[in-house]
Motif scaffolding. Structure first.
Motif, mmCIF file in Angstrom:
data_model
loop_
_atom_site.group_PDB
_atom_site.id
_atom_site.type_symbol
_atom_site.label_atom_id
_atom_site.label_comp_id
_atom_site.label_asym_id
_atom_site.label_seq_id
_atom_site.Cartn_x
_atom_site.Cartn_y
_atom_site.Cartn_z
ATOM 1 N N VAL A 1 0.849 -1.188 0.000
ATOM 2 C CA VAL A 1 0.000 0.000 0.000
ATOM 3 C C VAL A 1 0.885 1.239 0.000
ATOM 4 O O VAL A 1 1.872 1.310 0.726
ATOM 5 C CB VAL A 1 -0.937 0.024 1.242
ATOM 6 C CG1 VAL A 1 -1.741 1.317 1.296
ATOM 7 C CG2 VAL A 1 -1.864 -1.186 1.227
ATOM 8 N N TRP A 2 0.504 2.210 -0.827
ATOM 9 C CA TRP A 2 1.195 3.497 -0.923
ATOM 10 C C TRP A 2 0.257 4.589 -0.467
ATOM 11 O O TRP A 2 -0.958 4.482 -0.644
ATOM 12 C CB TRP A 2 1.601 3.764 -2.372
ATOM 13 C CG TRP A 2 2.523 2.742 -2.940
ATOM 14 C CD1 TRP A 2 2.189 1.522 -3.449
ATOM 15 C CD2 TRP A 2 3.929 2.838 -3.042
ATOM 16 N NE1 TRP A 2 3.306 0.867 -3.865
ATOM 17 C CE2 TRP A 2 4.401 1.644 -3.634
ATOM 18 C CE3 TRP A 2 4.849 3.818 -2.704
ATOM 19 C CZ2 TRP A 2 5.728 1.412 -3.886
ATOM 20 C CZ3 TRP A 2 6.195 3.581 -2.962
ATOM 21 C CH2 TRP A 2 6.619 2.402 -3.538
ATOM 22 N N SER A 3 0.787 5.672 0.059
ATOM 23 C CA SER A 3 -0.052 6.831 0.360
ATOM 24 C C SER A 3 -0.215 7.656 -0.916
ATOM 25 O O SER A 3 0.604 7.574 -1.833
ATOM 26 C CB SER A 3 0.554 7.678 1.480
ATOM 27 O OG SER A 3 1.815 8.178 1.110
ATOM 28 N N ALA A 4 -1.270 8.431 -0.950
ATOM 29 C CA ALA A 4 -1.558 9.267 -2.117
ATOM 30 C C ALA A 4 -1.074 10.682 -1.876
ATOM 31 O O ALA A 4 -1.013 11.161 -0.750
ATOM 32 C CB ALA A 4 -3.061 9.288 -2.381
ATOM 33 N N LYS A 5 -0.726 11.342 -2.971
ATOM 34 C CA LYS A 5 -0.495 12.782 -2.939
ATOM 35 C C LYS A 5 -1.196 13.363 -4.159
ATOM 36 O O LYS A 5 -1.548 12.639 -5.099
ATOM 37 C CB LYS A 5 0.994 13.132 -2.913
ATOM 38 C CG LYS A 5 1.762 12.749 -4.163
ATOM 39 C CD LYS A 5 3.218 13.167 -4.035
ATOM 40 C CE LYS A 5 3.992 12.814 -5.301
ATOM 41 N NZ LYS A 5 5.381 13.258 -5.216
ATOM 42 N N ASP A 6 -1.394 14.666 -4.154
ATOM 43 C CA ASP A 6 -2.063 15.317 -5.281
ATOM 44 C C ASP A 6 -1.299 15.064 -6.577
ATOM 45 O O ASP A 6 -0.068 15.003 -6.587
ATOM 46 C CB ASP A 6 -2.173 16.825 -5.049
ATOM 47 C CG ASP A 6 -3.229 17.181 -4.020
ATOM 48 O OD1 ASP A 6 -4.094 16.333 -3.718
ATOM 49 O OD2 ASP A 6 -3.189 18.314 -3.514
ATOM 50 N N TYR A 7 -2.048 14.953 -7.654
ATOM 51 C CA TYR A 7 -1.433 14.812 -8.970
ATOM 52 C C TYR A 7 -0.605 16.060 -9.276
ATOM 53 O O TYR A 7 -1.035 17.185 -9.044
ATOM 54 C CB TYR A 7 -2.504 14.617 -10.060
ATOM 55 C CG TYR A 7 -1.923 14.753 -11.445
ATOM 56 C CD1 TYR A 7 -1.103 13.771 -11.967
ATOM 57 C CD2 TYR A 7 -2.155 15.890 -12.201
ATOM 58 C CE1 TYR A 7 -0.538 13.912 -13.225
ATOM 59 C CE2 TYR A 7 -1.597 16.042 -13.457
ATOM 60 C CZ TYR A 7 -0.786 15.044 -13.964
ATOM 61 O OH TYR A 7 -0.212 15.190 -15.196
ATOM 62 N N VAL A 8 0.597 15.817 -9.809
ATOM 63 C CA VAL A 8 1.505 16.884 -10.218
ATOM 64 C C VAL A 8 1.910 16.608 -11.662
ATOM 65 O O VAL A 8 2.297 15.486 -11.995
ATOM 66 C CB VAL A 8 2.758 16.927 -9.317
ATOM 67 C CG1 VAL A 8 3.748 17.958 -9.806
ATOM 68 C CG2 VAL A 8 2.376 17.177 -7.874
#
Length: 168
Positions: free
Chosen positions: A54-61
Motif C-alpha cells: 500500500v502506498w499513500s496518495a499525494k495530489d497529482y503533479v
C-alpha cells in the motif's frame, strides 16, 4: 467504497473503458491509501510506501505518473433504487483504493460532473488537482495529463464522456 445516503449529492461515476494496466504487462495497479474523501475517476500520484503493498496518495503533479482512482462500488443498502445508483458512492478518507497507471491511448469514461464545463467531442481535458476536477479546453496540453473527448454517452440516469489519453 462508502455510500452517500444524501440523495442531493452526486459523486463522479468512472469507468475503465480500456486501460492498459488491466492487461498482463501493461502497467501497475496500486493500492493507494487516500487522506480525504475522493470520488472515483480522480487522479493522484504515488507518495510514500505505507507497507503491505500500500502506498499513500499525494495530489497529482504534472510530469509525475498519474494514477486513476477506480474502486468498484459495493452496494450494502439496496432497498431503494436511488441508493444503489453508482453516483451514490465515493472513496472515504483512509480507504485503500485501486489506482491504475495511465498510458497514452488509454480510454476511460467519466460522468458530466467530473468536468468544470460540459465538454464537446474533440475537445481536450486536463486535470486540476486543487479543484479535483477535469478542465475542458480546445487545445492539447503537453507535459501533463491530457485527454481528448471521443464521444458523449447519454444514459437514462446520467451523461458520461469517453476520453482517450493523449499525453502524460
Amino acid at each position: 467504497m462508502a455510500q452517500d445516503m444524501n440523495l442531493k449529492n452526486y459523486h463522479i461515476v468512472a469507468e475503465s473503458t480500456n486501460i492498459l494496466a488491466t492487461q498482463f504487462g501493461g502497467g501497475h495497479i496500486y493500492s493507494i491509501q487516500i487522506g480525504e474523501d475522493m470520488d472515483n475517476g480522480l487522479l493522484v500520484c504515488r507518495d510514500q510506501y505505507v507497507g503491505d503493498e500500500v502506498w499513500s496518495a499525494k495530489d497529482y503533479v504534472a510530469g509525475e505518473e498519474p494514477l486513476f482512482l477506480l474502486n468498484p462500488p459495493v452496494v450494502p443498502f439496496t432497498q431503494l433504487k436511488g441508493y444503489a445508483d453508482e453516483d451514490r458512492f465515493y472513496n472515504a478518507k483512509d480507504d485503500c483504493v485501486r489506482a491504475y497507471t495511465l498510458r497514452v491511448g488509454d480510454r476511460v469514461s467519466l460522468s458530466e460532473n467530473a468536468f468544470d464545463a460540459a465538454p464537446a467531442e474533440g475537445q481536450y481535458v486536463t486535470y486540476d488537482a486543487a479543484a479535483k476536477q477535469y478542465v475542458v479546453g480546445d487545445e492539447a496540453a503537453n507535459g501533463q495529463f491530457c485527454a481528448r473527448v471521443l464521444t458523449k454517452i447519454v444514459r437514462s440516469n446520467l451523461t458520461m464522456y469517453k476520453l482517450q489519453v493523449v499525453s502524460l
